[in-house]
Design a protein around this motif. Structure first.
Motif, PDB file in Angstrom:
ATOM      1  N   LEU A  79     -98.740-100.688  27.551  1.00 47.37           N
ATOM      2  CA  LEU A  79     -98.025-100.978  26.814  1.00 47.37           C
ATOM      3  C   LEU A  79     -97.755-101.074  25.354  1.00 47.37           C
ATOM      4  CD1 LEU A  79     -99.272-104.765  28.707  1.00 47.37           C
ATOM      5  CD2 LEU A  79     -96.974-103.733  28.795  1.00 47.37           C
ATOM      6  N   ALA A  80     -98.560-101.112  25.397  1.00 51.04           N
ATOM      7  CA  ALA A  80     -98.222-100.732  23.463  1.00 51.04           C
ATOM      8  C   ALA A  80     -97.662 -99.372  23.403  1.00 51.04           C
ATOM      9  CB  ALA A  80     -99.775-100.662  23.119  1.00 51.04           C
ATOM     10  N   ALA A  81     -98.121 -98.024  24.634  1.00 47.67           N
ATOM     11  CA  ALA A  81     -97.309 -97.237  24.770  1.00 47.67           C
ATOM     12  C   ALA A  81     -95.431 -96.992  25.443  1.00 47.67           C
ATOM     13  CB  ALA A  81     -97.593 -95.725  25.889  1.00 47.67           C
ATOM     14  N   LEU A  82     -95.434 -98.133  25.556  1.00 42.42           N
ATOM     15  CA  LEU A  82     -93.984 -98.868  26.536  1.00 42.42           C
ATOM     16  C   LEU A  82     -93.575 -99.186  24.853  1.00 42.42           C
ATOM     17  CD1 LEU A  82     -94.143 -99.722  29.904  1.00 42.42           C
ATOM     18  CD2 LEU A  82     -93.146 -98.410  28.978  1.00 42.42           C
ATOM     19  N   LEU A  83     -94.360 -99.878  24.755  1.00 47.36           N
ATOM     20  CA  LEU A  83     -93.104-100.776  23.430  1.00 47.36           C
ATOM     21  C   LEU A  83     -93.873-100.223  21.492  1.00 47.36           C
ATOM     22  CD1 LEU A  83     -94.695-104.792  24.668  1.00 47.36           C
ATOM     23  CD2 LEU A  83     -92.233-103.412  24.848  1.00 47.36           C
ATOM     24  N   HIS A  84     -93.974 -98.771  21.938  1.00 50.76           N
ATOM     25  CA  HIS A  84     -94.239 -98.751  20.286  1.00 50.76           C
ATOM     26  C   HIS A  84     -92.912 -98.839  19.404  1.00 50.76           C
ATOM     27  CE1 HIS A  84     -93.720 -94.493  22.021  1.00 50.76           C
ATOM     28  NE2 HIS A  84     -93.781 -94.692  20.134  1.00 50.76           N
ATOM     29  N   ASP A  85     -91.772 -98.186  20.041  1.00 54.20           N
ATOM     30  CA  ASP A  85     -91.093 -97.695  19.399  1.00 54.20           C
ATOM     31  C   ASP A  85     -89.989 -98.691  18.781  1.00 54.20           C
ATOM     32  OD1 ASP A  85     -91.409 -95.476  17.360  1.00 54.20           O
ATOM     33  OD2 ASP A  85     -90.440 -94.222  19.141  1.00 54.20           O
ATOM     34  N   ILE A  86     -90.281-100.036  19.487  1.00 53.31           N
ATOM     35  CA  ILE A  86     -89.188-101.061  19.381  1.00 53.31           C
ATOM     36  C   ILE A  86     -89.638-102.276  17.887  1.00 53.31           C
ATOM     37  CG2 ILE A  86     -88.797-103.601  20.129  1.00 53.31           C
ATOM     38  CD1 ILE A  86     -88.743-102.316  22.708  1.00 53.31           C
ATOM     39  N   GLY A  87     -88.310-101.538  17.068  1.00 54.85           N
ATOM     40  CA  GLY A  87     -88.479-102.473  16.118  1.00 54.85           C
ATOM     41  C   GLY A  87     -88.870-100.806  14.527  1.00 54.85           C
ATOM     42  N   ASP A  88     -88.562 -99.825  15.308  1.00 50.51           N
ATOM     43  CA  ASP A  88     -88.943 -98.684  14.325  1.00 50.51           C
ATOM     44  C   ASP A  88     -88.104 -99.176  13.266  1.00 50.51           C
ATOM     45  OD1 ASP A  88     -88.920 -96.337  13.299  1.00 50.51           O
ATOM     46  OD2 ASP A  88     -89.438 -95.191  14.931  1.00 50.51           O
ATOM     47  N   TYR A  89     -88.689 -98.894  12.165  1.00 50.34           N
ATOM     48  CA  TYR A  89     -88.014 -98.520  10.442  1.00 50.34           C
ATOM     49  C   TYR A  89     -86.357 -97.746  11.034  1.00 50.34           C
ATOM     50  CZ  TYR A  89     -89.293 -94.403   8.693  1.00 50.34           C
ATOM     51  OH  TYR A  89     -90.012 -93.077   8.274  1.00 50.34           O
ATOM     52  N   LYS A  90     -86.288 -96.617  11.130  1.00 50.03           N
ATOM     53  CA  LYS A  90     -85.796 -95.833  11.410  1.00 50.03           C
ATOM     54  C   LYS A  90     -85.041 -96.020  11.769  1.00 50.03           C
ATOM     55  CE  LYS A  90     -87.653 -92.475  13.203  1.00 50.03           C
ATOM     56  NZ  LYS A  90     -89.630 -93.276  13.004  1.00 50.03           N
ATOM     57  N   TYR A  91     -84.668 -96.863  12.620  1.00 45.72           N
ATOM     58  CA  TYR A  91     -83.176 -97.766  13.966  1.00 45.72           C
ATOM     59  C   TYR A  91     -83.106 -99.498  13.584  1.00 45.72           C
ATOM     60  CZ  TYR A  91     -84.306 -93.215  15.840  1.00 45.72           C
ATOM     61  OH  TYR A  91     -83.967 -91.773  16.138  1.00 45.72           O
ATOM     62  N   LEU A  92     -84.189 -99.965  12.863  1.00 44.81           N
ATOM     63  CA  LEU A  92     -83.447-100.781  12.569  1.00 44.81           C
ATOM     64  C   LEU A  92     -82.846-101.693  12.196  1.00 44.81           C
ATOM     65  CD1 LEU A  92     -86.284-103.478  13.138  1.00 44.81           C
ATOM     66  CD2 LEU A  92     -87.147-103.744  10.178  1.00 44.81           C
ATOM     67  N   ARG A  93     -81.870-102.487  12.650  1.00 46.46           N
ATOM     68  CA  ARG A  93     -80.807-103.566  12.393  1.00 46.46           C
ATOM     69  C   ARG A  93     -80.865-104.442  12.112  1.00 46.46           C
ATOM     70  NH1 ARG A  93     -79.458-100.958  17.815  1.00 46.46           N
ATOM     71  NH2 ARG A  93     -81.774-102.314  17.936  1.00 46.46           N
ATOM     72  N   ASP A  94     -81.659-105.651  12.578  1.00 45.17           N
ATOM     73  CA  ASP A  94     -81.726-106.442  11.711  1.00 45.17           C
ATOM     74  C   ASP A  94     -83.538-107.089  12.005  1.00 45.17           C
ATOM     75  OD1 ASP A  94     -82.318-109.597  11.820  1.00 45.17           O
ATOM     76  OD2 ASP A  94     -80.472-109.998  11.961  1.00 45.17           O
ATOM     77  N   SER A  95     -84.187-107.764  10.740  1.00 48.27           N
ATOM     78  CA  SER A  95     -85.290-108.008  10.234  1.00 48.27           C
ATOM     79  C   SER A  95     -85.633-108.828  11.856  1.00 48.27           C
ATOM     80  CB  SER A  95     -85.728-108.914   9.095  1.00 48.27           C
ATOM     81  OG  SER A  95     -84.507-110.002   9.285  1.00 48.27           O
TER      82      SER A  95
END
Length: 223
Positions: A58-74
């Motif tokens: 689960l950590a591997a699957l979810l690790h890049d959701i909310g990555d600061y490089k692609y963040l559109r909304d807090s």
């Protein structure tokens, strides 16, 4: 490994949250990291513990959701936590998964996380993500990301930055794509946390060194 229904929902969430990203941080990247993490976990002897494998997957699957490089909304920073809560992941597991995701970035290593004790699950997930950042795939991802940001390919007049702070690393203005190899990618081999990750990193690291030598020779008209 994690319950199949939860895994399927996590995969769907990745498609929704990351489907519009450039190919350096898209769902295919996540899929590779998940496969690598589970493979490393097997080699590191974690497969005998169901909870460990669930945390790793689960950590591997979810690790890049909310990555600061692609963040559109807090609000996107809470997507993973909300998902784990909605899926009824027990609190202890949820906190371990969130801790892995929060701490695994290179910018966190610069900030001193490497001096902090880490779990075996953290080690395999971070190593899996870093393996995907080096070697042939890493080279392709590096240039893909640089192109998406319209970054200069190479400029001999711009030297790679040294002794980077977390803030300086996150500020990539006036940096070239090739400099990213020296500022991060060539350092990864020596930052691997697991024996299994270290073994795989050796080959990928050597491939990058050979690539850069050829790149510079061609740039200078020597090849």
């Amino acid at each position: 490994m994690a319950k199949r229904e939860t895994v399927k929902k996590a995969e769907q969430l990745v498609e929704i949250a990351m489907g519009c990203n450039d190919a350096s941080h898209d769902p295919s990247h996540v899929s590779r990291v998940r496969d690598l993490a589970l493979s490393l976990a097997q080699e590191e002897g974690l497969s005998s513990t169901t909870d460990s494998m669930e945390i790793v997957e689960l950590a591997a699957l979810l690790h890049d959701i909310g990555d600061y490089k692609y963040l559109r909304d807090s609000s996107e920073e809470k997507i993973v936590e909300n998902f784990l809560t909605e899926e009824g992941i027990e609190e202890n597991k949820k906190q371990k998964i969130l801790a892995i995701i929060k701490g695994m970035g290179f910018k966190e290593e610069i900030a001193g996380l490497s001096k902090v004790e880490y779990s075996p699950e953290f080690g395999v997930v971070q190593d899996a993500d870093r393996l995907d950042a080096i070697g042939a795939i890493g080279i392709a991802r590096c240039f893909t990301f640089g192109g998406s940001k319209k970054r200069v390919l190479h400029d001999p007049a711009i030297s790679p930055r040294t002794c980077l702070s977390k803030e300086a690393y996150m500020n990539k203005e006036e940096q070239t794509t090739v400099n990213h190899f020296h500022e991060k990618l060539l350092k990864i081999k020596d930052l691997m946390k697991t024996k299994a990750g270290q073994r795989r990193a050796e080959k990928r690291h050597k491939f990058m060194e050979e690539f850069l030598k050829e790149f510079y020779d061609e740039w200078d008209g020597k090849a």
